[in-house]
Design an enzyme around this catalytic site. Structure first.
Site, PDB file in Angstrom:
ATOM      1  N   SER A  73       0.804  -1.281   0.139  1.00  0.00           N
ATOM      2  CA  SER A  73      -0.029  -0.018  -0.063  1.00  0.00           C
ATOM      3  C   SER A  73       0.864   1.406   0.082  1.00  0.00           C
ATOM      4  O   SER A  73       0.228   2.402  -0.445  1.00  0.00           O
ATOM      5  CB  SER A  73      -1.110   0.241   1.246  1.00  0.00           C
ATOM      6  OG  SER A  73      -0.284   0.071   2.497  1.00  0.00           O
ATOM      7  N   LYS A 152       1.163   4.618   6.759  1.00  0.00           N
ATOM      8  CA  LYS A 152       0.552   5.438   5.905  1.00  0.00           C
ATOM      9  C   LYS A 152       1.127   6.530   6.031  1.00  0.00           C
ATOM     10  O   LYS A 152       1.794   7.126   6.896  1.00  0.00           O
ATOM     11  CB  LYS A 152      -1.111   5.344   6.010  1.00  0.00           C
ATOM     12  CG  LYS A 152      -1.853   4.243   6.114  1.00  0.00           C
ATOM     13  CD  LYS A 152      -1.861   3.521   4.895  1.00  0.00           C
ATOM     14  CE  LYS A 152      -2.686   2.169   4.766  1.00  0.00           C
ATOM     15  NZ  LYS A 152      -2.700   1.287   3.786  1.00  0.00           N
TER      16      LYS A 152
END
Length: 308
Positions: A73, A152
């Site tokens: 991701s 993230k």
């Protein structure tokens, strides 16, 4: 009166082989000292191991920790995929004791309840030995951590309004389009971001997204999106500083601030040296956790030499 100096010395009894008992005593003392040194090495070894483990544990708990990237991701900033050799990153756990999270920083955080409420329980091995070594491996970044941790990039902070997209398919914060050179588009996939928002980020939280923009389950989707997708600042474990393994990937982790104007304005309210304190402390104090095996090996070899 003249005297013979030899007469002043006491007579030393001799053994059957012609050597004095004093010579034998010195030999026995040397042999005893050598045996004590040899025994001391084996006594030192478990102490060295325990000290090394305690030292590494304290570093991982309070200063820095190595995490393994389990998914793609965050490509291509951070590499990770099942069955491959994923990146191991050094996460600075001190930095947010000195400053607040800023847009552009890559952070590791514990998944909020809204992110994990529908997750299936983690399947643990029934073998206690396997569980033990897995927990040890997670401490040193050799295995994924047991807890639900995510990595993230921060896009917006409390009080800001984030939305996608403008006419050029860019995410905007407070109506200003972001500069995001780190975005990765997978080959063969559409290079178009999906619309969302506008969402006003509550105070004390951050809005996070993955660099692999169309292959990341982040604030846009977790908890159904919207304000349920934000991450409380208290859940942030630390900032990703360096890729420490594999050697071919060594380097710093990009913290490019997509809100350049906001970044320059905030620099006036905080001294630049403040951010350098946790960085220096994290690098100096956390590296032994990464190279702990080599340090322990050196200590053992040194103890072994003293025992010879």
């Amino acid at each position: 009166m003249p005297s013979n100096a030899a007469e002043d010395e006491p007579e030393r009894p001799e053994d059957d082989d012609g050597t004095s008992s004093e010579t034998h005593g010195a030999h026995r003392r040397r042999k005893s000292r050598k045996q004590r040194k040899q025994r001391s090495f084996w006594k030192e070894l478990p102490i060295l191991i325990v000290v090394a483990l305690v030292f590494a544990f304290l570093i991982q708990q309070f200063i820095a920790r190595v995490y393994m990237i389990p998914s793609g991701s965050m490509e291509e900033t951070l590499h990770g995929c099942p069955g491959c050799t994923p990146d191991r990153i050094l996460v600075d756990k001190l930095v947010y004791d000195f400053s607040d999270p800023e847009p552009g920083e890559v952070v590791v955080f514990k998944g909020p309840e809204a992110w994990t409420e529908n997750d299936l329980p983690t399947q643990e091995s029934s073998n206690g030995v396997v569980r033990f070594f897995r927990s040890i491996g997670s401490v040193f970044g050799l295995a994924p951590p047991d807890e639900k941790d995510f990595v993230k990039r921060i896009i917006a902070t409390g009080g800001q309004t984030v939305e996608c997209c403008d006419a050029q398919n860019r995410v905007t914060v407070d109506g200003i389009p972001l500069d995001e050179p780190y975005i990765h588009w997978e080959p063969g996939a559409e290079n178009t971001q999906i619309d969302f928002g506008p969402v006003t980020v509550p105070d004390g939280t951050v809005w996070v997204m993955g660099d692999n923009r169309n292959n990341s389950s982040d604030s846009r989707y977790q908890g159904g999106g919207g304000v349920r997708g934000v991450v409380p600042v208290d859940n942030i474990i630390g900032k990703a500083r360096f890729i420490v393994l594999p050697p071919s990937r060594w380097g710093g982790v990009s913290d490019h601030n997509p809100q350049q104007a906001a970044s320059q304005a905030s620099a006036l309210s905080a001294p630049a040296w403040g951010a350098g304190i946790p960085l220096g402390a994290g690098v100096i104090a956390a590296w032994p956790a990464v190279a702990g095996g080599r340090g322990l090996g050196g200590a053992v070899r040194g103890a072994a030499k003293r025992g010879q």
